[in-house]
Scaffold this active site. Structure first.
Site, PDB file in Angstrom:
ATOM      1  N   LYS A 110       9.916 -40.661  -5.355  1.00 35.41           N
ATOM      2  CA  LYS A 110      10.652 -40.857  -4.096  1.00 35.41           C
ATOM      3  C   LYS A 110       9.630 -41.121  -3.009  1.00 35.41           C
ATOM      4  O   LYS A 110       8.488 -40.663  -3.094  1.00 35.41           O
ATOM      5  CB  LYS A 110      11.447 -39.594  -3.744  1.00 35.41           C
TER       6      LYS A 110
HETATM    7  P1  NAD Z   1      22.653 -44.873   4.441  1.00 29.75           P
HETATM    8  O1  NAD Z   1      21.528 -44.766   5.383  1.00 29.75           O
HETATM    9  O2  NAD Z   1      23.132 -46.215   4.005  1.00 29.75           O
HETATM   10  O3  NAD Z   1      23.932 -44.091   5.026  1.00 29.75           O
HETATM   11  C1  NAD Z   1      23.905 -42.759   5.393  1.00 29.75           C
HETATM   12  C2  NAD Z   1      25.215 -42.433   6.080  1.00 29.75           C
HETATM   13  O4  NAD Z   1      25.267 -41.034   6.349  1.00 29.75           O
HETATM   14  C3  NAD Z   1      25.405 -43.128   7.433  1.00 29.75           C
HETATM   15  O5  NAD Z   1      26.765 -43.468   7.604  1.00 29.75           O
HETATM   16  C4  NAD Z   1      25.018 -42.048   8.433  1.00 29.75           C
HETATM   17  O6  NAD Z   1      25.618 -42.235   9.704  1.00 29.75           O
HETATM   18  C5  NAD Z   1      25.578 -40.831   7.725  1.00 29.75           C
HETATM   19  N1  NAD Z   1      25.015 -39.565   8.147  1.00 29.75           N
HETATM   20  C6  NAD Z   1      23.734 -39.256   8.396  1.00 29.75           C
HETATM   21  N2  NAD Z   1      23.636 -37.973   8.778  1.00 29.75           N
HETATM   22  C7  NAD Z   1      24.898 -37.475   8.759  1.00 29.75           C
HETATM   23  C8  NAD Z   1      25.470 -36.234   9.050  1.00 29.75           C
HETATM   24  N3  NAD Z   1      24.716 -35.231   9.477  1.00 29.75           N
HETATM   25  N4  NAD Z   1      26.813 -36.063   8.905  1.00 29.75           N
HETATM   26  C9  NAD Z   1      27.594 -37.077   8.481  1.00 29.75           C
HETATM   27  N5  NAD Z   1      27.110 -38.300   8.184  1.00 29.75           N
HETATM   28  C10 NAD Z   1      25.792 -38.476   8.339  1.00 29.75           C
HETATM   29  O7  NAD Z   1      22.251 -43.971   3.168  1.00 29.75           O
HETATM   30  P2  NAD Z   1      22.780 -44.083   1.675  1.00 29.75           P
HETATM   31  O8  NAD Z   1      21.906 -45.017   0.933  1.00 29.75           O
HETATM   32  O9  NAD Z   1      24.262 -44.286   1.694  1.00 29.75           O
HETATM   33  O10 NAD Z   1      22.430 -42.619   1.134  1.00 29.75           O
HETATM   34  C11 NAD Z   1      23.293 -41.511   1.363  1.00 29.75           C
HETATM   35  C12 NAD Z   1      22.948 -40.400   0.384  1.00 29.75           C
HETATM   36  O11 NAD Z   1      23.107 -40.896  -0.957  1.00 29.75           O
HETATM   37  C13 NAD Z   1      21.524 -39.871   0.457  1.00 29.75           C
HETATM   38  O12 NAD Z   1      21.520 -38.511   0.145  1.00 29.75           O
HETATM   39  C14 NAD Z   1      20.806 -40.651  -0.637  1.00 29.75           C
HETATM   40  O13 NAD Z   1      19.670 -39.976  -1.123  1.00 29.75           O
HETATM   41  C15 NAD Z   1      21.904 -40.707  -1.677  1.00 29.75           C
HETATM   42  N6  NAD Z   1      21.735 -41.786  -2.671  1.00 29.75           N
HETATM   43  C16 NAD Z   1      21.645 -43.088  -2.289  1.00 29.75           C
HETATM   44  C17 NAD Z   1      21.521 -44.075  -3.259  1.00 29.75           C
HETATM   45  C18 NAD Z   1      21.485 -45.548  -2.916  1.00 29.75           C
HETATM   46  O14 NAD Z   1      21.508 -46.361  -3.845  1.00 29.75           O
HETATM   47  N7  NAD Z   1      21.470 -45.936  -1.654  1.00 29.75           N
HETATM   48  C19 NAD Z   1      21.447 -43.723  -4.607  1.00 29.75           C
HETATM   49  C20 NAD Z   1      21.563 -42.384  -4.965  1.00 29.75           C
HETATM   50  C21 NAD Z   1      21.713 -41.422  -3.984  1.00 29.75           C
END
Ligand code: NAD
Length: 422
Positions: A110
């Site tokens: 990561k």
């Molecule tokens: P992103 O940046 O695209 O979106 C994050 C979202 O969460 C945004 O809408 C933001 O406004 C919101 N957010 C942030 N803080 C917040 C809070 N305190 N309360 C409510 N909403 C909040 O990120 P993403 O890629 O969608 O990732 C989200 C989660 O999923 C993370 O934990 C990431 O590690 C996990 N994840 C992502 C992927 C991927 O392929 N992108 C894969 C596996 C896991």
């Protein structure tokens, strides 16, 4: 100073506690147990970036490579003010387990930069990304470590990394990152993969529980980014009522179900879910406590904790985010068992699985159709779901422990077969 202090962070402590408990219950070889507590390698870099107004700012960046026994390191890159060594390490450990649970020939890593990307211009973000890439250039590569998007980064970030890496090598190297735009060698379906995979796992869980997923089913989604938006969209398409959604700025609800396509258009225009016409405002803290069939935390870690875990009223908790449940809250969930938990290493593994497909396609310069990708994604995820269900039944443990046992067991087997060098 003890090694523990270097990684002093709630998410690291929580993840190691989960690892230790799993190691205990599966009787993991003590040498392997000691090795997997820590990453193989952790890179910390402080680097300068010229801002648009001429000032030079310093940023802290990390790349943590946890374990590559089963294949090259693989894992996302996060841009957030919360990024620190402990959090990145915890996420890298979860990536090792996730790749093993899915049976992918990859290890876990990561990365992250401590920055609020919403405060930087596009040009500043590009300079920051290129400089971060040059700081870790000798540690990444298609055969060694392949970054992907995570919170705060996206396909544009990956295109900049690929370009920087390619410029330094003197030829195009698309397979150095996944989650790239399709026009520079990305895979169809990668953008939607994590959210879509979360819903695939909800479908399998519902079938397992004898639940119907239809118009009477309700869901709440925390986070409306890459994972949350695509998960909500797929549920909405299937006819499930998505009654509440939130982002970092606030939360909204509509008991009759939100029109997710219209909400997406609203968010594209206004940058947040708040104010969406066919909705009422909701206290963001209450979203996880709503009486829904399916709850999907898809934002940050630690949102389900000692303070609110007793108030959960969902039937299925599908962890779109990494580490949304703290170790203490997990103990409560394990004991009550009213909530069926699909743990992060299973629920959100659709992203790394299609990243794996993208990497394979890039190495072969041969691309698959969207239909092929989605079919293979469901096949791999569903097989893993049933393997975890089997472990849970055989070892009489909860889903999270079962998934951890399954992944760590595969890593243990590979480590023993490869032996010790020299
Ligand atoms: P992103 O940046 O695209 O979106 C994050 C979202 O969460 C945004 O809408 C933001 O406004 C919101 N957010 C942030 N803080 C917040 C809070 N305190 N309360 C409510 N909403 C909040 O990120 P993403 O890629 O969608 O990732 C989200 C989660 O999923 C993370 O934990 C990431 O590690 C996990 N994840 C992502 C992927 C991927 O392929 N992108 C894969 C596996 C896991």
């Amino acid at each position: 100073m003890s090694m523990e202090m270097e990684w002093d962070d709630p998410m690291y402590r929580s993840t190691v506690a989960l690892f230790e408990r799993t190691a205990e219950s599966m009787d993991l070889d003590p040498n392997i147990r000691r090795r997997l507590r820590y990453p193989d390698r952790a890179i910390i870099t402080t680097f300068p970036v010229r801002m648009d107004d001429g000032r030079v700012e310093s940023f802290h960046g990390y790349r943590v490579q946890h374990n590559n026994t089963r294949g090259p390191f693989k894992g996302g890159l996060r841009y957030s003010l919360d990024v620190n060594l402990g959090e990145v390490t915890a996420l890298a450990m979860l990536m090792s387990v996730k790749c093993a649970v899915m049976g992918l020939p990859l290890g876990g890593a990561k990365g992250g930069v401590r920055v609020d990307p919403s405060k930087l211009s596009r040009a500043e973000l590009q300079r920051l990304t290129r400089r971060y890439t040059t700081e870790i250039i000798n540690d990444i590569g298609p055969e060694s470590d392949i970054p992907a998007p995570d919170m705060g980064t996206n396909e544009q970030t990956m295109a900049w990394i690929m370009d920087t890496y390619s410029q330094m090598k003197g030829h195009a190297v698309p397979a150095v990152v996944t989650g790239k735009p399709v026009s520079v060698g990305g895979s169809l379906g990668r953008g939607q993969a994590t959210g879509r995979g979360v819903v695939y796992m909800v479908m399998d869980a519902a079938r397992h529980l004898g639940m119907d997923l239809g118009e009477k089913t309700t869901a709440a989604v925390q986070g409306f980014g890459n994972v949350g938006m695509h998960a909500a969209r797929k549920l909405h398409k299937m006819g499930v009522k998505v009654v509440a959604v939130s982002d970092v700025y606030g939360a909204i609800q509509n008991p009759a179900g939100l029109d997710i396509r219209a909400l997406k258009r609203w968010v594209n225009k206004h940058g947040k879910v708040a104010g969406f016409p066919e909705s009422e405002p909701l206290d963001p803290a209450h979203l996880v406590e709503l009486p829904v069939d399916v709850l999907i935390p898809a934002a940050i870690g630690g949102v389900i904790n000692e303070k609110n875990v007793q108030k959960l009223r969902c039937r299925i908790l599908a962890e779109g985010a990494n580490g949304p449940v703290t170790a203490a809250a997990n103990e409560v969930l394990r004991e009550t068992r009213d909530v069926f938990v699909i743990p992060d290493v299973l629920a959100n593994a659709g992203g790394v699985t299609v990243s794996y497909f993208e990497w394979v396609q890039g190495l072969q310069s041969f691309f698959w159709s969207a239909k092929e990708i989605n079919q293979r994604l469901y096949q791999i995820m569903s097989k893993s779901f049933h393997e975890v269900i089997d472990v849970a039944a055989r070892r009489k443990v909860d889903m999270r422990t079962a998934a951890m046992m399954h992944g760590i067991g595969r890593m243990e087997e590979a480590m023993k077969l490869r032996g010790l060098f020299p």
